[in-house]
Design a protein around this motif. Structure first.
Motif, short mmCIF file in Angstrom:
data_model
loop_
_atom_site.label_atom_id
_atom_site.label_comp_id
_atom_site.label_asym_id
_atom_site.label_seq_id
_atom_site.Cartn_x
_atom_site.Cartn_y
_atom_site.Cartn_z
N PRO A 1 0.82 -1.14 -0.21
CA PRO A 1 0.05 0.11 0.11
C PRO A 1 1.16 1.15 -0.11
CG PRO A 1 -0.33 -0.88 1.99
CD PRO A 1 0.85 -1.83 1.12
N MET A 2 2.06 1.06 0.79
CA MET A 2 3.15 2.34 0.88
C MET A 2 3.55 2.86 -1.24
SD MET A 2 4.68 -0.71 0.99
CE MET A 2 4.92 -1.21 2.29
N VAL A 3 2.98 1.59 -1.57
CA VAL A 3 3.51 2.32 -3.65
C VAL A 3 2.40 1.98 -3.75
CG1 VAL A 3 4.47 1.43 -5.43
CG2 VAL A 3 5.84 0.08 -2.84
N TRP A 4 1.17 2.01 -3.82
CA TRP A 4 0.13 1.85 -3.98
C TRP A 4 0.04 3.52 -4.17
CZ3 TRP A 4 -2.98 -0.40 -7.43
CH2 TRP A 4 -3.93 0.32 -8.40
N GLN A 5 0.06 4.13 -2.35
CA GLN A 5 -0.14 5.63 -2.85
C GLN A 5 0.51 6.30 -2.19
OE1 GLN A 5 -3.15 7.34 -2.89
NE2 GLN A 5 -3.48 6.29 -4.73
N PRO A 6 1.79 6.62 -2.58
CA PRO A 6 3.19 6.58 -1.36
C PRO A 6 2.74 8.06 -1.02
CG PRO A 6 3.61 7.21 -3.81
CD PRO A 6 2.30 6.52 -3.60
N GLY A 7 3.79 8.70 -0.23
CA GLY A 7 3.76 9.77 0.68
C GLY A 7 5.10 10.14 -0.04
N LEU B 1 20.65 -4.47 -10.36
CA LEU B 1 21.23 -3.51 -9.26
C LEU B 1 19.94 -3.06 -8.49
CD1 LEU B 1 22.83 0.05 -12.52
CD2 LEU B 1 23.30 -2.09 -10.54
N LEU B 2 20.12 -3.19 -7.17
CA LEU B 2 19.44 -2.79 -6.24
C LEU B 2 19.28 -1.40 -6.19
CD1 LEU B 2 17.10 -4.81 -4.88
CD2 LEU B 2 19.27 -4.70 -3.10
N GLN B 3 17.63 -1.06 -6.15
CA GLN B 3 17.64 0.61 -6.02
C GLN B 3 17.28 0.69 -4.20
OE1 GLN B 3 18.31 4.06 -7.29
NE2 GLN B 3 18.06 4.14 -4.76
N THR B 4 17.58 1.36 -3.24
CA THR B 4 16.87 1.31 -1.79
C THR B 4 16.32 2.27 -2.11
OG1 THR B 4 18.41 -0.13 -0.67
CG2 THR B 4 17.51 1.67 0.25
N VAL B 5 14.68 1.94 -1.86
CA VAL B 5 13.86 3.38 -1.96
C VAL B 5 13.18 3.57 -0.11
CG1 VAL B 5 11.86 4.30 -2.94
CG2 VAL B 5 13.70 2.83 -3.67
N GLN B 6 13.16 4.64 0.29
CA GLN B 6 12.34 5.13 1.62
C GLN B 6 10.87 5.26 1.53
OE1 GLN B 6 13.38 8.60 4.23
NE2 GLN B 6 13.01 6.54 5.84
N ALA C 1 0.12 7.72 6.36
CA ALA C 1 0.13 7.66 7.52
C ALA C 1 1.92 8.13 8.49
CB ALA C 1 -0.27 6.54 8.47
N GLY C 2 2.47 8.52 8.06
CA GLY C 2 3.64 9.83 8.42
C GLY C 2 4.79 7.77 8.31
N ARG C 3 4.52 6.46 8.84
CA ARG C 3 5.40 5.38 8.75
C ARG C 3 6.48 5.57 7.00
NH1 ARG C 3 0.40 3.93 9.76
NH2 ARG C 3 0.58 2.09 8.26
N PRO C 4 7.39 5.10 7.48
CA PRO C 4 9.02 5.14 6.93
C PRO C 4 8.70 3.48 6.64
CG PRO C 4 9.95 5.43 8.55
CD PRO C 4 8.48 5.12 9.11
N HIS C 5 8.80 3.04 5.09
CA HIS C 5 8.90 2.05 4.08
C HIS C 5 10.13 2.09 3.53
CE1 HIS C 5 5.05 0.75 5.96
NE2 HIS C 5 4.57 2.13 5.06
#
Length: 137
Positions: free
Chosen positions: A75-81, A95-100, A105-109
Protein backbone atom coordinates in the motif's frame (compact mmCIF):
# COMPACT_ATOMS: atom_id res chain seq x y z
CA UNK A 1 44.34 -10.67 -2.59
CA UNK A 2 45.41 -8.38 -5.42
CA UNK A 3 43.17 -10.28 -7.85
CA UNK A 4 40.23 -9.85 -5.46
CA UNK A 5 40.81 -6.09 -5.25
CA UNK A 6 40.94 -5.79 -9.05
CA UNK A 7 37.67 -7.72 -9.40
CA UNK A 8 36.08 -5.60 -6.68
CA UNK A 9 37.20 -2.41 -8.42
CA UNK A 10 35.77 -3.60 -11.76
CA UNK A 11 32.43 -4.42 -10.17
CA UNK A 12 32.21 -1.09 -8.34
CA UNK A 13 33.40 1.02 -11.28
CA UNK A 14 30.08 1.24 -13.20
CA UNK A 15 28.21 2.29 -10.07
CA UNK A 16 30.89 4.80 -9.06
CA UNK A 17 30.67 6.31 -12.54
CA UNK A 18 26.94 7.07 -12.12
CA UNK A 19 27.63 10.54 -10.76
CA UNK A 20 29.87 11.54 -13.66
CA UNK A 21 27.29 12.38 -16.31
CA UNK A 22 24.03 14.31 -16.53
CA UNK A 23 21.95 11.27 -17.49
CA UNK A 24 22.95 8.18 -15.56
CA UNK A 25 21.55 4.72 -14.88
CA UNK A 26 20.51 6.09 -11.48
CA UNK A 27 18.40 8.75 -13.21
CA UNK A 28 16.70 6.19 -15.44
CA UNK A 29 16.10 3.84 -12.53
CA UNK A 30 14.61 6.56 -10.35
CA UNK A 31 12.44 7.77 -13.25
CA UNK A 32 11.08 4.24 -13.75
CA UNK A 33 10.29 3.74 -10.06
CA UNK A 34 8.73 7.19 -9.72
CA UNK A 35 6.78 6.71 -12.95
CA UNK A 36 5.28 3.49 -11.64
CA UNK A 37 4.43 5.06 -8.27
CA UNK A 38 2.81 8.05 -10.01
CA UNK A 39 0.76 5.72 -12.17
CA UNK A 40 -0.44 3.74 -9.15
CA UNK A 41 -1.34 6.98 -7.34
CA UNK A 42 -3.46 8.00 -10.33
CA UNK A 43 -5.13 4.58 -10.55
CA UNK A 44 -3.46 3.96 -13.92
CA UNK A 45 -2.55 0.30 -13.52
CA UNK A 46 -1.90 -0.11 -17.26
CA UNK A 47 0.93 2.44 -17.14
CA UNK A 48 2.26 1.02 -13.86
CA UNK A 49 2.27 -2.42 -15.52
CA UNK A 50 4.43 -1.05 -18.35
CA UNK A 51 7.28 -0.41 -15.88
CA UNK A 52 7.35 -4.09 -14.82
CA UNK A 53 9.87 -6.42 -16.42
CA UNK A 54 8.67 -9.25 -18.66
CA UNK A 55 9.51 -11.65 -15.82
CA UNK A 56 7.07 -9.88 -13.50
CA UNK A 57 4.46 -9.55 -16.24
CA UNK A 58 4.69 -13.29 -16.95
CA UNK A 59 4.45 -14.07 -13.24
CA UNK A 60 1.17 -12.17 -12.82
CA UNK A 61 -0.27 -12.74 -16.28
CA UNK A 62 -2.28 -9.54 -16.47
CA UNK A 63 -2.31 -6.00 -15.15
CA UNK A 64 -5.41 -6.50 -12.99
CA UNK A 65 -3.80 -9.24 -10.87
CA UNK A 66 -0.61 -7.20 -10.68
CA UNK A 67 -2.48 -4.09 -9.53
CA UNK A 68 -4.46 -6.07 -6.92
CA UNK A 69 -1.24 -7.52 -5.52
CA UNK A 70 0.41 -4.10 -5.23
CA UNK A 71 -2.68 -2.49 -3.71
CA UNK A 72 -3.00 -5.17 -1.02
CA UNK A 73 0.66 -6.10 -0.48
CA UNK A 74 2.43 -2.76 -1.02
CA UNK A 75 0.00 0.00 0.00
CA UNK A 76 2.94 2.37 0.52
CA UNK A 77 3.69 2.02 -3.21
CA UNK A 78 0.03 2.19 -4.25
CA UNK A 79 -0.42 5.57 -2.53
CA UNK A 80 3.05 6.79 -1.54
CA UNK A 81 3.75 9.88 0.45
CA UNK A 82 7.31 11.18 0.37
CA UNK A 83 9.83 9.13 -1.65
CA UNK A 84 13.62 9.24 -1.19
CA UNK A 85 16.14 7.35 -3.28
CA UNK A 86 18.96 5.97 -1.17
CA UNK A 87 21.71 3.51 -2.09
CA UNK A 88 22.10 2.09 -5.59
CA UNK A 89 24.31 -0.97 -5.81
CA UNK A 90 25.04 -3.95 -7.97
CA UNK A 91 23.40 -7.15 -6.77
CA UNK A 92 24.40 -10.04 -9.00
CA UNK A 93 23.30 -9.29 -12.58
CA UNK A 94 20.91 -6.55 -11.41
CA UNK A 95 21.07 -3.16 -9.85
CA UNK A 96 19.29 -2.75 -6.54
CA UNK A 97 17.85 0.66 -5.71
CA UNK A 98 16.98 1.22 -2.05
CA UNK A 99 13.98 3.52 -1.67
CA UNK A 100 12.49 5.05 1.47
CA UNK A 101 8.76 5.66 1.24
CA UNK A 102 6.92 7.59 3.92
CA UNK A 103 3.35 6.35 3.73
CA UNK A 104 0.20 8.43 4.09
CA UNK A 105 0.25 7.83 7.88
CA UNK A 106 3.83 9.08 8.18
CA UNK A 107 5.45 5.64 8.65
CA UNK A 108 8.75 4.96 6.86
CA UNK A 109 9.17 1.87 4.69
CA UNK A 110 12.36 0.70 3.00
CA UNK A 111 12.10 -1.11 -0.30
CA UNK A 112 14.66 -2.79 -2.51
CA UNK A 113 13.85 -2.38 -6.20
CA UNK A 114 15.59 -4.93 -8.40
CA UNK A 115 16.14 -3.24 -11.75
CA UNK A 116 16.97 -4.62 -15.19
CA UNK A 117 17.61 -2.82 -18.44
CA UNK A 118 15.56 -4.08 -21.38
CA UNK A 119 15.78 -2.47 -24.78
CA UNK A 120 17.55 0.52 -23.30
CA UNK A 121 14.83 1.14 -20.69
CA UNK A 122 14.92 0.37 -16.97
CA UNK A 123 12.24 -2.02 -15.73
CA UNK A 124 11.30 -3.17 -12.26
CA UNK A 125 12.11 -6.85 -11.83
CA UNK A 126 10.97 -7.20 -8.22
CA UNK A 127 10.45 -5.28 -5.01
CA UNK A 128 11.20 -6.46 -1.50
CA UNK A 129 10.63 -4.95 1.92
CA UNK A 130 13.91 -4.18 3.67
CA UNK A 131 14.80 -3.69 7.30
CA UNK A 132 15.29 -0.04 8.23
CA UNK A 133 18.93 1.09 8.20
CA UNK A 134 20.72 0.02 11.36
CA UNK A 135 18.26 -2.84 12.01
CA UNK A 136 18.99 -6.50 11.39
CA UNK A 137 22.12 -8.57 11.23
Amino acid sequence: MRKFLVILALIAMPIAAFGQSASTPADGIQNAIQGQMNAFSEGDVATAWSYASPTIQNMFGDQERFGAMVESGYPMVWQPGQVSYLELRRHGPWLLQTVQVIDQAGRPHYLGYQMVQIGGEWRINGVSLLDPPGVGA
